[in-house]
Design a protein around this motif. Structure first.
Motif, PDB file in Angstrom:
ATOM      1  N   SER A 154       0.862  -1.183   0.000  1.00 23.96           N
ATOM      2  CA  SER A 154       0.000   0.000   0.000  1.00 23.96           C
ATOM      3  C   SER A 154       0.892   1.225   0.000  1.00 23.96           C
ATOM      4  CB  SER A 154      -0.927   0.006   1.213  1.00 23.96           C
ATOM      5  OG  SER A 154      -0.166   0.057   2.407  1.00 23.96           O
ATOM      6  N   GLY A 155       0.307   2.350  -0.367  1.00 22.00           N
ATOM      7  CA  GLY A 155       1.101   3.565  -0.374  1.00 22.00           C
ATOM      8  C   GLY A 155       0.269   4.756  -0.758  1.00 22.00           C
ATOM      9  N   SER A 156       0.872   5.921  -0.562  1.00 26.11           N
ATOM     10  CA  SER A 156       0.194   7.160  -0.912  1.00 26.11           C
ATOM     11  C   SER A 156       1.229   8.248  -1.178  1.00 26.11           C
ATOM     12  CB  SER A 156      -0.750   7.605   0.214  1.00 26.11           C
ATOM     13  OG  SER A 156      -0.006   7.922   1.371  1.00 26.11           O
ATOM     14  N   ALA A 157       0.764   9.284  -1.832  1.00 27.45           N
ATOM     15  CA  ALA A 157       1.587  10.474  -2.054  1.00 27.45           C
ATOM     16  C   ALA A 157       0.736  11.683  -1.725  1.00 27.45           C
ATOM     17  CB  ALA A 157       2.060  10.540  -3.501  1.00 27.45           C
ATOM     18  N   SER A 158       1.374  12.691  -1.155  1.00 27.53           N
ATOM     19  CA  SER A 158       0.712  13.957  -0.873  1.00 27.53           C
ATOM     20  C   SER A 158       1.432  15.030  -1.688  1.00 27.53           C
ATOM     21  CB  SER A 158       0.794  14.264   0.628  1.00 27.53           C
ATOM     22  OG  SER A 158       0.251  15.535   0.894  1.00 27.53           O
ATOM     23  N   THR A 159       0.647  15.752  -2.504  1.00 29.84           N
ATOM     24  CA  THR A 159       1.248  16.740  -3.398  1.00 29.84           C
ATOM     25  C   THR A 159       0.609  18.108  -3.182  1.00 29.84           C
ATOM     26  OG1 THR A 159      -0.355  16.270  -5.153  1.00 29.84           O
ATOM     27  CG2 THR A 159       1.692  15.000  -5.184  1.00 29.84           C
ATOM     28  N   ASP A 160       1.317  19.140  -3.633  1.00 29.48           N
ATOM     29  CA  ASP A 160       0.736  20.480  -3.709  1.00 29.48           C
ATOM     30  C   ASP A 160       0.011  20.556  -5.035  1.00 29.48           C
ATOM     31  OD1 ASP A 160       1.711  21.471  -1.269  1.00 29.48           O
ATOM     32  OD2 ASP A 160       3.658  21.917  -2.169  1.00 29.48           O
ATOM     33  N   GLY A 161      -1.312  20.599  -4.988  1.00 28.68           N
ATOM     34  CA  GLY A 161      -2.089  20.565  -6.222  1.00 28.68           C
ATOM     35  C   GLY A 161      -1.841  19.259  -6.942  1.00 28.68           C
ATOM     36  N   ASP A 162      -1.571  19.323  -8.241  1.00 25.70           N
ATOM     37  CA  ASP A 162      -1.322  18.118  -9.031  1.00 25.70           C
ATOM     38  C   ASP A 162       0.147  17.939  -9.397  1.00 25.70           C
ATOM     39  OD1 ASP A 162      -3.989  17.514  -8.888  1.00 25.70           O
ATOM     40  OD2 ASP A 162      -4.462  18.142 -10.942  1.00 25.70           O
ATOM     41  N   SER A 163       1.031  18.770  -8.830  1.00 24.98           N
ATOM     42  CA  SER A 163       2.456  18.669  -9.130  1.00 24.98           C
ATOM     43  C   SER A 163       3.127  17.675  -8.188  1.00 24.98           C
ATOM     44  CB  SER A 163       3.123  20.039  -8.966  1.00 24.98           C
ATOM     45  OG  SER A 163       4.526  19.891  -8.997  1.00 24.98           O
ATOM     46  N   PHE A 164       3.900  16.746  -8.759  1.00 24.11           N
ATOM     47  CA  PHE A 164       4.580  15.750  -7.929  1.00 24.11           C
ATOM     48  C   PHE A 164       5.938  16.222  -7.430  1.00 24.11           C
ATOM     49  CE2 PHE A 164       1.166  13.209  -9.317  1.00 24.11           C
ATOM     50  CZ  PHE A 164       1.002  12.264  -8.309  1.00 24.11           C
ATOM     51  N   GLU A 165       6.379  17.398  -7.871  1.00 22.68           N
ATOM     52  CA  GLU A 165       7.627  17.970  -7.362  1.00 22.68           C
ATOM     53  C   GLU A 165       7.486  18.146  -5.849  1.00 22.68           C
ATOM     54  OE1 GLU A 165      11.478  19.397  -8.356  1.00 22.68           O
ATOM     55  OE2 GLU A 165       9.966  19.088  -9.888  1.00 22.68           O
ATOM     56  N   ASN A 166       8.427  17.593  -5.098  1.00 24.63           N
ATOM     57  CA  ASN A 166       8.435  17.675  -3.629  1.00 24.63           C
ATOM     58  C   ASN A 166       7.268  16.938  -2.965  1.00 24.63           C
ATOM     59  OD1 ASN A 166      10.814  19.300  -3.486  1.00 24.63           O
ATOM     60  ND2 ASN A 166       9.550  21.011  -4.201  1.00 24.63           N
ATOM     61  N   ALA A 167       6.671  15.970  -3.645  1.00 28.83           N
ATOM     62  CA  ALA A 167       5.605  15.168  -3.030  1.00 28.83           C
ATOM     63  C   ALA A 167       6.165  14.383  -1.850  1.00 28.83           C
ATOM     64  CB  ALA A 167       5.020  14.204  -4.055  1.00 28.83           C
ATOM     65  N   ASN A 168       5.297  14.116  -0.883  1.00 30.74           N
ATOM     66  CA  ASN A 168       5.638  13.219   0.219  1.00 30.74           C
ATOM     67  C   ASN A 168       5.078  11.843  -0.124  1.00 30.74           C
ATOM     68  OD1 ASN A 168       6.869  15.156   1.944  1.00 30.74           O
ATOM     69  ND2 ASN A 168       4.830  15.956   2.372  1.00 30.74           N
ATOM     70  N   VAL A 169       5.968  10.837  -0.177  1.00 31.05           N
ATOM     71  CA  VAL A 169       5.588   9.498  -0.595  1.00 31.05           C
ATOM     72  C   VAL A 169       5.792   8.530   0.565  1.00 31.05           C
ATOM     73  CG1 VAL A 169       6.095   7.622  -2.220  1.00 31.05           C
ATOM     74  CG2 VAL A 169       6.279  10.015  -2.966  1.00 31.05           C
ATOM     75  N   ASN A 170       4.802   7.681   0.805  1.00 24.66           N
ATOM     76  CA  ASN A 170       4.892   6.619   1.804  1.00 24.66           C
ATOM     77  C   ASN A 170       4.506   5.314   1.134  1.00 24.66           C
ATOM     78  OD1 ASN A 170       5.240   7.970   4.577  1.00 24.66           O
ATOM     79  ND2 ASN A 170       3.669   9.188   3.567  1.00 24.66           N
ATOM     80  N   PHE A 171       5.248   4.246   1.434  1.00 24.05           N
ATOM     81  CA  PHE A 171       4.968   2.959   0.800  1.00 24.05           C
ATOM     82  C   PHE A 171       5.284   1.858   1.802  1.00 24.05           C
ATOM     83  CE2 PHE A 171       5.294  -0.403  -2.363  1.00 24.05           C
ATOM     84  CZ  PHE A 171       4.293  -0.028  -3.257  1.00 24.05           C
ATOM     85  N   THR A 172       4.415   0.853   1.872  1.00 26.65           N
ATOM     86  CA  THR A 172       4.599  -0.277   2.782  1.00 26.65           C
ATOM     87  C   THR A 172       4.386  -1.576   2.018  1.00 26.65           C
ATOM     88  OG1 THR A 172       3.761   1.055   4.615  1.00 26.65           O
ATOM     89  CG2 THR A 172       3.801  -1.311   4.944  1.00 26.65           C
ATOM     90  N   ILE A 173       5.258  -2.544   2.274  1.00 23.62           N
ATOM     91  CA  ILE A 173       5.182  -3.855   1.635  1.00 23.62           C
ATOM     92  C   ILE A 173       4.976  -4.911   2.707  1.00 23.62           C
ATOM     93  CG2 ILE A 173       6.557  -5.625   0.437  1.00 23.62           C
ATOM     94  CD1 ILE A 173       7.930  -3.306  -1.068  1.00 23.62           C
ATOM     95  N   ASP A 174       4.029  -5.826   2.461  1.00 25.21           N
ATOM     96  CA  ASP A 174       3.807  -6.978   3.332  1.00 25.21           C
ATOM     97  C   ASP A 174       4.828  -8.051   2.949  1.00 25.21           C
ATOM     98  OD1 ASP A 174       2.987  -9.285   4.614  1.00 25.21           O
ATOM     99  OD2 ASP A 174       0.948  -9.249   3.821  1.00 25.21           O
ATOM    100  N   VAL A 175       5.803  -8.289   3.839  1.00 22.39           N
ATOM    101  CA  VAL A 175       6.894  -9.220   3.554  1.00 22.39           C
ATOM    102  C   VAL A 175       6.363 -10.632   3.286  1.00 22.39           C
ATOM    103  CG1 VAL A 175       8.985 -10.273   4.517  1.00 22.39           C
ATOM    104  CG2 VAL A 175       8.525  -7.837   4.885  1.00 22.39           C
ATOM    105  N   ASN A 176       5.295 -11.009   3.985  1.00 23.72           N
ATOM    106  CA  ASN A 176       4.752 -12.357   3.810  1.00 23.72           C
ATOM    107  C   ASN A 176       4.144 -12.581   2.435  1.00 23.72           C
ATOM    108  OD1 ASN A 176       5.115 -13.924   6.360  1.00 23.72           O
ATOM    109  ND2 ASN A 176       4.216 -12.050   7.180  1.00 23.72           N
ATOM    110  N   SER A 177       3.970 -11.527   1.648  1.00 20.33           N
ATOM    111  CA  SER A 177       3.376 -11.661   0.324  1.00 20.33           C
ATOM    112  C   SER A 177       4.415 -11.951  -0.756  1.00 20.33           C
ATOM    113  CB  SER A 177       2.580 -10.404  -0.028  1.00 20.33           C
ATOM    114  OG  SER A 177       3.446  -9.316  -0.327  1.00 20.33           O
ATOM    115  N   VAL A 178       5.658 -12.260  -0.370  1.00 19.69           N
ATOM    116  CA  VAL A 178       6.709 -12.542  -1.343  1.00 19.69           C
ATOM    117  C   VAL A 178       6.293 -13.734  -2.205  1.00 19.69           C
ATOM    118  CG1 VAL A 178       8.109 -14.058   0.166  1.00 19.69           C
ATOM    119  CG2 VAL A 178       9.201 -12.768  -1.681  1.00 19.69           C
ATOM    120  N   ASP A 179       6.557 -13.616  -3.514  1.00 17.97           N
ATOM    121  CA  ASP A 179       6.141 -14.651  -4.452  1.00 17.97           C
ATOM    122  C   ASP A 179       7.167 -14.735  -5.578  1.00 17.97           C
ATOM    123  OD1 ASP A 179       4.955 -16.317  -6.317  1.00 17.97           O
ATOM    124  OD2 ASP A 179       3.159 -15.087  -6.581  1.00 17.97           O
TER     125      ASP A 179
END
Length: 177
Positions: free
Chosen positions: A35-60
């Motif tokens: 799962s993950g998300s980004a927070s941006t100023d308007g629609d510009s991704f310059e300087n966005a804050n990005v968070n991402f998480t991976i479930d280790v048990n889902s390795v395939d």
């Protein structure tokens, strides 16, 4: 300018990794749950804050026995460290559609700064009027830096597994109303 939240559309995204095996071929694996998300100023991704998480048990990797080995203490210690996480510290345009994504990656309780390439793929509206953005994120990490040190030797004394792990994530983000 108002903040915009973008959530990872997991149905249209994938996270994979590649590691050399016996230094002669590459094994590809996926993490199926993230799962993950980004927070941006308007629609510009310059300087966005990005968070991402991976479930280790889902390795395939397509091999259940190998996946179980990756989850155990030799590699990811999934019972003790069930998630990998990434929190950006900067996202800046490099040239054209290329961005540099820098942030803190945590694997097995070890946090290190990593730099990844993020290629902007475009913005589109889906048939239901939702705004979607695509990025391909790639980079290489040294697994030893994160305490993933298990290896074995081949008959000729070479390492069975490469130490550099290639990461490739195709991410589609959905703008939240």
């Amino acid at each position: 300018m108002s903040k915009t939240t973008w959530n990872v559309d997991v149905a249209h995204s994938e996270v994979q990794f590649k590691v050399k095996h016996l230094v002669i071929s590459t094994v590809t694996g996926f993490f199926r749950t993230f799962s993950g998300s980004a927070s941006t100023d308007g629609d510009s991704f310059e300087n966005a804050n990005v968070n991402f998480t991976i479930d280790v048990n889902s390795v395939d990797t397509g091999q259940p026995g190998r996946d179980e080995h990756l989850r155990n203490a030799d590699f990811f210690e999934a019972e003790k460290y069930p998630e990998f996480s990434f929190v950006s510290t900067s996202l800046r345009k490099d040239k054209g559609d290329l961005y540099k994504l820098v942030g803190d990656l945590t694997i097995k309780g070890v946090t290190k700064e990593v730099e990844l390439a993020a290629e902007y793929g475009g913005t589109e509206r889906d048939p239901w009027g939702n705004t979607k953005v695509g990025f391909e994120v790639s980079g290489t990490i040294d697994r030893k830096e994160f305490g993933v040190t298990f290896n074995s030797l081949t008959e000729t004394g070479g390492l069975a597994l490469g130490e550099n792990i290639k990461i490739l994530a195709n991410i589609q983000l959905a703008k939240q109303a």
